[in-house]
Design an enzyme around this catalytic site. Structure first.
Site, PDB file in Angstrom:
ATOM      1  N   SER A 117       5.037  -3.312   4.295  1.00 45.77           N
ATOM      2  CA  SER A 117       3.673  -3.611   4.139  1.00 45.77           C
ATOM      3  C   SER A 117       2.976  -3.767   5.553  1.00 45.77           C
ATOM      4  O   SER A 117       2.993  -3.079   6.496  1.00 45.77           O
ATOM      5  CB  SER A 117       3.121  -4.540   3.210  1.00 45.77           C
ATOM      6  OG  SER A 117       2.079  -4.837   3.110  1.00 45.77           O
ATOM      7  N   HIS A 118       2.577  -5.194   5.729  1.00 45.29           N
ATOM      8  CA  HIS A 118       1.751  -5.630   6.998  1.00 45.29           C
ATOM      9  C   HIS A 118       2.591  -6.030   7.743  1.00 45.29           C
ATOM     10  O   HIS A 118       2.401  -6.567   9.012  1.00 45.29           O
ATOM     11  CB  HIS A 118       0.652  -6.576   6.742  1.00 45.29           C
ATOM     12  CG  HIS A 118       1.237  -7.726   5.723  1.00 45.29           C
ATOM     13  ND1 HIS A 118       1.713  -7.424   4.622  1.00 45.29           N
ATOM     14  CD2 HIS A 118       1.228  -9.094   6.238  1.00 45.29           C
ATOM     15  CE1 HIS A 118       2.349  -8.688   3.977  1.00 45.29           C
ATOM     16  NE2 HIS A 118       2.035  -9.631   5.063  1.00 45.29           N
ATOM     17  N   ASP A 285      -3.636  -1.678   6.567  1.00 45.73           N
ATOM     18  CA  ASP A 285      -2.160  -2.362   7.154  1.00 45.73           C
ATOM     19  C   ASP A 285      -1.356  -1.076   6.886  1.00 45.73           C
ATOM     20  O   ASP A 285      -1.768  -0.103   6.897  1.00 45.73           O
ATOM     21  CB  ASP A 285      -2.002  -3.547   6.124  1.00 45.73           C
ATOM     22  CG  ASP A 285      -1.404  -2.778   4.583  1.00 45.73           C
ATOM     23  OD1 ASP A 285      -2.021  -2.069   4.314  1.00 45.73           O
ATOM     24  OD2 ASP A 285      -0.622  -3.644   3.922  1.00 45.73           O
ATOM     25  N   ASP A 287       0.880   0.303   5.168  1.00 48.01           N
ATOM     26  CA  ASP A 287       1.205   1.238   3.878  1.00 48.01           C
ATOM     27  C   ASP A 287      -0.225   1.344   3.076  1.00 48.01           C
ATOM     28  O   ASP A 287      -0.043   2.014   2.244  1.00 48.01           O
ATOM     29  CB  ASP A 287       2.090   0.728   3.098  1.00 48.01           C
ATOM     30  CG  ASP A 287       1.910  -0.693   2.296  1.00 48.01           C
ATOM     31  OD1 ASP A 287       0.951  -1.442   2.834  1.00 48.01           O
ATOM     32  OD2 ASP A 287       2.131  -0.933   0.914  1.00 48.01           O
ATOM     33  N   ASP A 289      -2.427  -0.656   1.356  1.00 51.95           N
ATOM     34  CA  ASP A 289      -2.862  -1.202   0.391  1.00 51.95           C
ATOM     35  C   ASP A 289      -3.816  -2.427   0.400  1.00 51.95           C
ATOM     36  O   ASP A 289      -4.466  -2.914  -0.323  1.00 51.95           O
ATOM     37  CB  ASP A 289      -1.722  -1.618  -0.590  1.00 51.95           C
ATOM     38  CG  ASP A 289      -0.728  -2.418  -0.111  1.00 51.95           C
ATOM     39  OD1 ASP A 289      -0.968  -2.996   1.379  1.00 51.95           O
ATOM     40  OD2 ASP A 289       0.205  -3.031  -0.728  1.00 51.95           O
ATOM     41  N   ARG A 290      -3.856  -2.756   1.527  1.00 53.63           N
ATOM     42  CA  ARG A 290      -4.797  -3.868   2.208  1.00 53.63           C
ATOM     43  C   ARG A 290      -5.825  -3.483   3.178  1.00 53.63           C
ATOM     44  O   ARG A 290      -5.890  -2.331   3.752  1.00 53.63           O
ATOM     45  CB  ARG A 290      -3.881  -4.941   3.070  1.00 53.63           C
ATOM     46  CG  ARG A 290      -2.858  -5.612   2.186  1.00 53.63           C
ATOM     47  CD  ARG A 290      -1.878  -6.637   3.062  1.00 53.63           C
ATOM     48  NE  ARG A 290      -0.712  -6.959   2.579  1.00 53.63           N
ATOM     49  CZ  ARG A 290      -0.470  -8.059   2.263  1.00 53.63           C
ATOM     50  NH1 ARG A 290      -1.262  -9.170   2.422  1.00 53.63           N
ATOM     51  NH2 ARG A 290       0.580  -8.436   1.470  1.00 53.63           N
ATOM     52  N   LYS A 386      -3.175  -2.526  -5.193  1.00 53.37           N
ATOM     53  CA  LYS A 386      -4.183  -2.828  -4.294  1.00 53.37           C
ATOM     54  C   LYS A 386      -4.257  -1.376  -3.563  1.00 53.37           C
ATOM     55  O   LYS A 386      -3.338  -0.607  -3.313  1.00 53.37           O
ATOM     56  CB  LYS A 386      -4.034  -4.084  -3.635  1.00 53.37           C
ATOM     57  CG  LYS A 386      -2.724  -4.103  -2.845  1.00 53.37           C
ATOM     58  CD  LYS A 386      -2.874  -5.578  -2.101  1.00 53.37           C
ATOM     59  CE  LYS A 386      -1.449  -5.873  -1.611  1.00 53.37           C
ATOM     60  NZ  LYS A 386      -0.388  -6.394  -2.523  1.00 53.37           N
TER      61      LYS A 386
END
Length: 559
Positions: A117-118, A285, A287, A289-290, A386
């Site tokens: 992710s982030h 981010d 991937d 999703d954010r 998300k």
């Protein structure tokens, strides 16, 4: 058609300690995943734990270092474990929302997503693997616990070592593995997701707004997976300027940057937006999703406010005109701005633990349309993750319909619903043992009730602690119970202090301190958030003994 013939092998292995998935999969430094059989052990444990009756899995990741190698390992292991069909993103690339969409579209058994992710990437960065189940969302605790139990006792894994699949070129290939047909489809990473967005939003109307030279937008993909998605959707489809998307090439190390869309790590976007050349800015981010939302002159929209503004204007989005609005939800640490909207719209609002999987049951039972987390996550029931790009398109839809600026929208919202001031302090890579001791101390204090009725001077008023607990969630759908989800200290004026350890770090411990309060006084709502919250932050740091246990005088990141 001639098939390549392959045979699987069984390889002996021994367990690794600590392969317990966090709030969204297993995350560790890259060199840990590259250790002998480490990735193989975890993938085999996933395949042993899940139901592959459907025999279709979706595979892809965010393009970080080791994704392509891990994709090949997973393909070889799926073939050996009897999975009949895989859909793989070209070059192993899929955003997390895109995987969720494909799982749902194809009614797959689930998907294996390669992302941290982030978290930073590169050879010295982090890697992650998570399993999303058949509804498209992160696996619930029952499944992740099964996976973890298998990692503790694994003795062997199955793999087809001679199988090498070309994931650089789009197309389908079939192979014979142990006499059974195994099909791998390599597809365009963006196409299906882009189609979904066109079904949700009014693209012609968005194009009129976005292509207008007076409405310049700037999208920062932060060298993560979202570059190709953002270029196709915002430039090719909606007509934004050719330079409207920056850092658009997914890089294994994210260009040496930290792909976390906040004011600290997306400082380049903040600086560019501060120039006043753009009316809207957003960052994603690693991937996808954010998201972070900025207005003219870098006006910052907190994730709590972003969720609430979308909720207040939700019927401007065509998708919700078709489906109706079933309810709202937020994670427990997220400030209650959306709660204020729910009350006025007479909609249910749910408070769940941190982790997108907790929204899934509510969505699957038609109780939830829109939800979000303070960690820059926003989404709806169109998928079970998300979705950063969806959030940006939702904001652009509201701007196109209202013809207001981002700042005008937010400040009008505060005047109507009041303002939930919010901040989060992150203390990253702290000593895990000391942080566990800090949580244990607070658990003892909230259990004995010694804080109740304690008075504190907050600003120009005296506030009293009326509740303190370790948040426990009882799922209204399956009645499962999730305990010890965060220390909460609640005051009589609505102010809150929340403390929890993050489940997304790869090493050490990340302490997260959340502080928020509510105001509807016109003279207060436009004050600087840091000034309003400072007395409460000082109380929290002293009460929780943050400095003593983390050894830090200040947080790593403030959002």
């Amino acid at each position: 058609m001639a098939f390549e013939e392959h045979r699987s092998e069984i390889v002996s292995t021994t367990p690794y300690d600590g392969q317990k998935p966090g709030t969204s999969g297993l995350r560790k430094p890259v060199n840990v995943f590259m250790s002998n059989n480490y990735t193989q052990n975890f993938v085999q444990s996933i395949l042993d734990a899940i139901n592959t009756e459907n025999d279709l899995l979706i595979i892809g990741g965010d393009g970080r270092y080791y994704v392509q190698e891990a994709v090949q390992i997973i393909i070889k292991m799926c073939a050996a474990n009897g999975v009949k069909r895989l859909i793989v993103g070209q070059n192993g690339i899929f955003s997390t929302p895109a995987v969720s969409n494909l799982i749902r579209k194809h009614k797959a058994s689930g998907g294996i997503i390669l992302t941290a992710s982030h978290n930073p990437g590169g050879i010295n960065g982090d890697f992650g693997i998570k399993y999303n189940c058949e509804n498209g969302g992160p696996a619930p605790e029952g499944v992740t616990n099964q996976i973890y139990e298998r990692t503790k006792n694994i003795k062997q894994y199955k793999i087809c070592p001679t199988l090498n699949v070309d994931i650089a070129n789009i197309g389908a290939n079939e192979y014979k593995v142990d006499g059974n047909t195994f099909r791998v489809e390599v597809i365009d990473s963006v196409a299906d997701y882009s189609t979904l967005m066109k079904e949700i939003f009014d693209f012609p109307k968005l194009k009129t707004y976005v292509s207008n030279p007076s409405n310049k937008i700037l999208i920062d993909a932060m060298n993560g997976v979202m570059g190709p998605y953002a270029k196709q959707i915002f430039i090719d489809e909606l007509g934004a300027a050719s330079d409207a998307v920056v850092h658009s090439t997914p890089l294994p190390d994210f260009g040496g940057e930290h792909p976390d869309p906040n004011l600290t790590y997306a400082a380049g976007l903040v600086k560019a937006m501060s120039s006043g050349d753009y009316v809207f800015g957003a960052a994603f981010d690693g991937d996808g999703d954010r998201n972070m939302i900025l207005g003219h002159k870098a006006f910052f929209v907190t994730p709590s406010d972003s969720l609430a503004v979308i909720a207040a204007n939700i019927e401007l989005i065509p998708y919700f005109k078709k489906t109706g609005v079933k309810g709202f939800a937020r994670s427990m640490p997220t400030a209650g701005a959306v709660d204020q909207v729910a009350r006025k719209l007479n909609k249910n609002v749910y408070e769940v633990p941190t982790g997108w999987k907790f929204f899934g049951n509510l969505m699957d039972s038609n109780q939830l349309s829109l939800c979000g987390e303070e960690s820059f996550g926003t989404g709806s029931d169109h998928i079970r993750e998300k979705d950063g790009c969806w959030a940006v398109l939702a904001w652009l839809t509201i701007l196109a319909n209202t013809q207001l600026s981002v700042e005008e929208l937010v400040k009008n919202h505060w005047k109507t619903f009041g303002r939930n001031f919010f901040t989060r302090y992150d203390y990253e890579n702290c000593d895990a043992k000391k942080c566990d001791e800090m949580i244990a101390r607070m658990e003892k204090i909230v259990a004995d009730g010694s804080l109740l009725n304690t008075k504190y001077k907050i600003g120009n008023k005296e506030s009293v602690i009326i509740t303190n607990d370790n948040f426990e969630y009882k799922d209204p759908v399956d009645h499962s119970v999730s305990s010890r989800q965060g220390i909460r200290i609640l005051f009589d004026d609505g102010s809150r202090i929340v403390l929890r350890l993050s489940g997304t770090g790869s090493q050490g411990a990340t302490v997260r301190l959340y502080v928020d309060c509510y105001a509807d006084d016109i003279s207060v709502i436009e004050q600087e958030s840091s000034e309003v919250l400072k007395p409460l932050v000082d109380i929290a740091i002293d009460l929780l003994k943050i400095k003593e246990y983390t050894g830090r005088d200040k947080p790593t990141v403030i959002t």
